[in-house]
Design an enzyme around this catalytic site. Structure first.
Site, PDB file in Angstrom:
ATOM      1  N   THR A   8       0.872  -1.186   0.000  1.00  0.00           N
ATOM      2  CA  THR A   8       0.000   0.000   0.000  1.00  0.00           C
ATOM      3  C   THR A   8       0.901   1.226   0.000  1.00  0.00           C
ATOM      4  O   THR A   8       1.621   1.470   0.969  1.00  0.00           O
ATOM      5  CB  THR A   8      -0.896   0.023   1.256  1.00  0.00           C
ATOM      6  OG1 THR A   8      -1.673  -1.174   1.289  1.00  0.00           O
ATOM      7  CG2 THR A   8      -1.824   1.229   1.223  1.00  0.00           C
ATOM      8  N   LYS A  19      -7.721   1.644  -2.678  1.00  0.00           N
ATOM      9  CA  LYS A  19      -7.311   1.159  -1.355  1.00  0.00           C
ATOM     10  C   LYS A  19      -7.387   2.278  -0.303  1.00  0.00           C
ATOM     11  O   LYS A  19      -7.908   2.067   0.799  1.00  0.00           O
ATOM     12  CB  LYS A  19      -5.880   0.603  -1.455  1.00  0.00           C
ATOM     13  CG  LYS A  19      -5.211   0.259  -0.149  1.00  0.00           C
ATOM     14  CD  LYS A  19      -5.756  -0.988   0.485  1.00  0.00           C
ATOM     15  CE  LYS A  19      -5.099  -1.232   1.838  1.00  0.00           C
ATOM     16  NZ  LYS A  19      -5.730  -2.294   2.584  1.00  0.00           N
ATOM     17  N   LYS A  70      -0.866   5.370   8.491  1.00  0.00           N
ATOM     18  CA  LYS A  70      -0.140   5.501   7.214  1.00  0.00           C
ATOM     19  C   LYS A  70      -1.119   5.641   6.052  1.00  0.00           C
ATOM     20  O   LYS A  70      -0.994   6.529   5.216  1.00  0.00           O
ATOM     21  CB  LYS A  70       0.754   4.271   6.998  1.00  0.00           C
ATOM     22  CG  LYS A  70       1.568   4.343   5.717  1.00  0.00           C
ATOM     23  CD  LYS A  70       2.168   3.011   5.326  1.00  0.00           C
ATOM     24  CE  LYS A  70       1.232   2.227   4.449  1.00  0.00           C
ATOM     25  NZ  LYS A  70       1.826   1.080   3.762  1.00  0.00           N
TER      26      LYS A  70
END
Ligand code: NAD
Length: 294
Positions: free
Chosen positions: A96, A171, A246
């Site tokens: 990611t 995502k 994050k």
């Protein structure tokens, strides 16, 4: 059988690589941590001494690294891996990372005549072990077609999100919604309990009413409401708060690029940063519940 190099054997990469082995793919693996490489070597993978060693002669390269800087560090630059790959090699980047970062790697790959997909995953370590991950894929449909058997060995739902970087956009959008839902649920649970409700009763009423959402279905943040949820195990296991922070940061970066207004995502990021400052970054992200009860 297709020969695959797998780089990054952490919480997610190790079980994903194991599923490729089980499906019969040829596998050469590398991680900076030798123990992870040795573990897969015992199970039948070839061990590599470096990333460059791992990819030599391979048709496909998969990477599963922590963040954008690791991915750009691996692939780009004069000593980067892209420069070492044969034209036609397929690169599946599953970490990611920032959509912009993924697009930089896509562009460099295309300049070298390589095929690349950004393919971040959802489903956590349990999904990685069970081979039921969701892949959100950015890149050309024809390249995805070619990669399907590889994704299917590691996952269940494989979505084509759109062009280069689109997998990463999907995502971060998904995880922003998840964080906001988790915070809203934790806040309401604390409010209800403070006003005398039984947490299990409140959780069930909301689950079956218009406030129902994924966190109430599968992942209640109040300890004891769901036996198998991380909240009932001292907020251990699951998806770490620091990884959620994050991903929320990546969503804010993406919003910055397009000038999108994302006030809920921004607030969610601030609340997760607070948790990190309290030393709770390594706990499951439902630990956000403690902001409202302590
Ligand atoms: P992790 O930190 O457990 O694993 C990353 C691995 O990469 C480590 O073993 C590290 O040694 C290795 N590594 C770093 N730089 C390297 C390099 N240059 N060469 C070789 N190896 C290198 O992280 P993870 O939990 O496996 O997550 C990987 C990615 O998947 C992250 O981007 C994360 O956001 C994403 N993700 C994680 C989850 C989860 O539940 N853990 C769920 C979905 C997505």
């Amino acid at each position: 059988m297709t020969q695959i190099a797998f780089i990054g054997l952490g919480h997610m990469g190790l079980p994903m690589a194991r599923n490729l082995l089980k499906a019969g793919f040829g596998l050469r693996v590398f991680d900076l941590v030798p123990a992870a490489v040795e573990e897969l070597e015992k199970e039948g993978a070839q061990a590599a001494r470096s990333a460059a060693d791992a990819v030599r002669g391979m048709e496909v390269v998969i990477s599963m690294l922590p963040a954008s800087r690791h991915v750009e560090g691996l692939y780009l630059g004069d000593n980067g891996l892209l420069a070492a790959l044969e034209p036609g090699t397929l690169v599946l980047e599953c970490s990611t990372i920032a959509p912009e970062s993924a697009r930089r790697v896509h562009q460099a790959a295309a300049e070298r005549g390589l095929q690349m997909l950004d393919a971040p995953v959802s489903g956590g370590t349990a999904g990685a072990a069970a081979g039921t991950l969701t892949f959100m894929v950015g890149g050309e449909a024809a390249v995805l077609e070619k990669a399907q058997p590889i994704f299917q060995a590691m996952g269940k739902n494989i979505f084509h999100a759109g062009p280069d970087g689109a997998g990463q956009v999907a995502k971060v959008c998904n995880n922003q919604v998840l964080a906001v839902q988790m915070i809203a649920t934790a806040e309401a649970m604390a409010l209800g309990v403070a006003n005398g409700l039984d947490p299990a009763v409140l959780a069930e009423i909301m689950r079956q009413s218009s406030g129902g959402n994924w966190t109430l279905e599968k992942y209640n943040p109040w300890p004891g409401v769901m036996e198998n949820a991380p909240a009932s195990k001292g907020y251990s296991g699951g998806f770490m708060a620091e990884l959620m922070a994050k991903d929320l940061g990546l969503a804010q970066e993406a919003a910055q690029v397009t000038g999108s207004s994302t006030p809920m995502g921004a607030l969610a990021l601030q609340l997760y940063r607070l948790l990190l400052k309290q030393g709770k970054g390594q706990r499951d992200f439902s630990v956000v519940q403690q902001l409202f009860v302590e």
